[in-house]
Scaffold this active site. Structure first.
Site, PDB file in Angstrom:
ATOM      1  N   GLY A   1       0.814  -1.209   0.000  1.00  0.00           N
ATOM      2  CA  GLY A   1       0.000   0.000   0.000  1.00  0.00           C
ATOM      3  C   GLY A   1       0.850   1.262   0.000  1.00  0.00           C
TER       4      GLY A   1
ATOM      5  N   HIS B   1       4.158   1.451  -8.086  1.00  0.00           N
ATOM      6  CA  HIS B   1       3.162   0.377  -7.968  1.00  0.00           C
ATOM      7  C   HIS B   1       2.216   0.395  -9.184  1.00  0.00           C
ATOM      8  CE1 HIS B   1       3.877   1.363  -3.546  1.00  0.00           C
ATOM      9  NE2 HIS B   1       4.165   0.076  -3.584  1.00  0.00           N
TER      10      HIS B   1
ATOM     11  N   GLY C   1       8.805  -5.016  -8.804  1.00  0.00           N
ATOM     12  CA  GLY C   1       9.624  -3.898  -9.267  1.00  0.00           C
ATOM     13  C   GLY C   1      11.107  -4.185  -9.086  1.00  0.00           C
TER      14      GLY C   1
ATOM     15  N   LYS D   1      13.068  -2.029  -8.323  1.00  0.00           N
ATOM     16  CA  LYS D   1      13.437  -1.193  -7.175  1.00  0.00           C
ATOM     17  C   LYS D   1      13.926  -2.054  -6.008  1.00  0.00           C
ATOM     18  CE  LYS D   1      13.042   1.942  -3.848  1.00  0.00           C
ATOM     19  NZ  LYS D   1      12.126   1.424  -2.872  1.00  0.00           N
ATOM     20  N   ASP D   2      13.207  -3.163  -5.764  1.00  0.00           N
ATOM     21  CA  ASP D   2      13.614  -4.100  -4.710  1.00  0.00           C
ATOM     22  C   ASP D   2      14.322  -5.262  -5.406  1.00  0.00           C
ATOM     23  OD1 ASP D   2      11.976  -3.171  -2.086  1.00  0.00           O
ATOM     24  OD2 ASP D   2      10.852  -2.750  -3.901  1.00  0.00           O
TER      25      ASP D   2
ATOM     26  N   VAL E   1      10.586   3.087 -11.320  1.00  0.00           N
ATOM     27  CA  VAL E   1       9.957   4.361 -11.673  1.00  0.00           C
ATOM     28  C   VAL E   1      10.523   5.432 -10.751  1.00  0.00           C
ATOM     29  CG1 VAL E   1       7.780   5.625 -11.855  1.00  0.00           C
ATOM     30  CG2 VAL E   1       7.877   3.200 -12.476  1.00  0.00           C
TER      31      VAL E   1
HETATM   32  P1  AMP Z   1       5.987  -2.396  -1.645  1.00  0.00           P
HETATM   33  O1  AMP Z   1       4.615  -1.824  -1.501  1.00  0.00           O
HETATM   34  O2  AMP Z   1       7.078  -1.459  -1.255  1.00  0.00           O
HETATM   35  O3  AMP Z   1       6.120  -3.765  -1.035  1.00  0.00           O
HETATM   36  O4  AMP Z   1       6.198  -2.617  -3.202  1.00  0.00           O
HETATM   37  C1  AMP Z   1       5.331  -3.421  -3.956  1.00  0.00           C
HETATM   38  C2  AMP Z   1       5.918  -3.681  -5.318  1.00  0.00           C
HETATM   39  O5  AMP Z   1       6.101  -2.445  -5.999  1.00  0.00           O
HETATM   40  C3  AMP Z   1       7.289  -4.353  -5.235  1.00  0.00           C
HETATM   41  O6  AMP Z   1       7.385  -5.324  -6.258  1.00  0.00           O
HETATM   42  C4  AMP Z   1       8.219  -3.198  -5.481  1.00  0.00           C
HETATM   43  O7  AMP Z   1       9.462  -3.590  -6.031  1.00  0.00           O
HETATM   44  C5  AMP Z   1       7.429  -2.365  -6.462  1.00  0.00           C
HETATM   45  N1  AMP Z   1       7.919  -0.984  -6.462  1.00  0.00           N
HETATM   46  C6  AMP Z   1       8.091  -0.189  -5.377  1.00  0.00           C
HETATM   47  N2  AMP Z   1       8.623   0.995  -5.750  1.00  0.00           N
HETATM   48  C7  AMP Z   1       8.802   0.933  -7.089  1.00  0.00           C
HETATM   49  C8  AMP Z   1       9.332   1.827  -8.074  1.00  0.00           C
HETATM   50  N3  AMP Z   1       9.782   3.036  -7.757  1.00  0.00           N
HETATM   51  N4  AMP Z   1       9.355   1.424  -9.359  1.00  0.00           N
HETATM   52  C9  AMP Z   1       8.910   0.178  -9.706  1.00  0.00           C
HETATM   53  N5  AMP Z   1       8.392  -0.703  -8.841  1.00  0.00           N
HETATM   54  C10 AMP Z   1       8.338  -0.340  -7.554  1.00  0.00           C
END
Ligand code: AMP
Length: 272
Positions: free
Chosen positions: A22, A28, A138, A140-141, A167
């Site tokens: 979230g 996302h 993503g 990102k992780d 992103v």
């Molecule tokens: P999180 O809510 O932080 O667990 O992220 C959920 C998903 O969104 C994960 O697969 C993250 O790698 C992806 N995500 C988070 N930030 C970014 C970003 N800046 N660009 C691309 N994907 C992202």
């Protein structure tokens, strides 16, 4: 959710799945858009997973702007939002975990013991509940994406994993739910992380092959530009094993984690 998935699968409809915690942003939403393009039915989940937070981490203060998240997902034509409670995911007596053995012993895993065990466990559970044909993560992780691919491969999970590019804000800062913790000054300084990674990847492109020289350049740039930053790690690593490299002989990932104040920011760049 499971009954709905069962019906969709019986009708030969593909489910695209975007797991999140979230506090949604364009990062996302880029995953939701990709899922929308490639599937009949799109499911997003919002679950702030307690098992992936360490005792001193930000579980209780993690942002939870639920109504706003819901509206954003509706706008992207996400078909179903799955937002289970912690009790639903971890009822009393829960005791089964999914552990990828080696990959968590690098990068973020070193300063977040148990984190990836929590991630793989919850993602395995979510895959079993949602039953997606394809799940979207993503870059990102980066370490998380490698670990999830490994889990899916090792455990023969019938899910295709897609990893989408990072992103960024206009100034280069990788979008993150945690960016909202940053003070004005920290937010202004934060793009230095991306600039330092870019400097590192430029060095490789122009012929530098000594990983320690690249790491030092990235570290020095962060230290000089943000004297109060606390560098957790900067690594030039093998993109598959995540091991620190001494020399650049093929594709690499340059990854970092840096604290600005209390906020831990991560970013990475893949250099092919
Ligand atoms: P999180 O809510 O932080 O667990 O992220 C959920 C998903 O969104 C994960 O697969 C993250 O790698 C992806 N995500 C988070 N930030 C970014 C970003 N800046 N660009 C691309 N994907 C992202």
């Amino acid at each position: 959710m499971s009954v709905l998935s069962e019906q969709l699968i019986r009708k030969k409809k593909t489910i695209g799945f975007v797991p999140t915690m979230g506090a949604l942003h364009e990062g996302h939403l880029s995953l939701v858009r990709q899922a929308r393009k490639e599937n009949h039915f799109v499911v997003a989940s919002i679950f702030v997973n307690p098992t992936q937070f360490g005792p001193a981490e930000d579980l209780s203060r993690y942002p939870r702007p639920f109504e706003n998240d819901k509206a954003l997902l509706e706008k992207e034509k996400c078909d179903f939002l799955f937002y289970p409670s912690a009790r639903h995911m971890y009822p009393e007596g829960f005791e089964t975990y999914v552990d990828v053995e080696e990959l968590p012993d690098h990068l973020c895993g070193l300063s977040r013991p148990g984190h990836f065990r929590g991630v793989t466990t919850v993602v395995a559970k979510l895959f079993n509940i949602v039953r997606p044909a394809t799940a979207y993560f993503g870059q990102k992780d980066y370490q998380q994406s490698v670990i999830i691919r490994k889990m899916v491969q090792d455990l023969n999970m019938p899910v295709q994993v897609r990893v989408m590019p990072v992103v960024r804000e206009k100034d280069g800062l990788a979008m993150s739910s945690r960016n909202r913790y940053l003070s004005e000054k920290e937010r202004k300084d934060a793009p230095v992380l991306w600039q330092a990674l870019t400097a590192g990847s430029d060095m490789i492109r122009t012929g530098e092959r000594d990983a320690s020289v690249i790491v030092k350049t990235v570290r020095d740039m962060i230290r000089t530009e943000i004297p109060y930053a606390k560098i957790d790690y900067v690594s030039v690593a093998d993109p598959e094993t995540l091991e620190d490299l001494k020399a650049v002989t093929g594709g690499v990932v340059i990854a970092l984690a840096v604290y600005l104040g209390k906020t831990r920011l991560i970013d990475n760049v893949i250099v092919r």
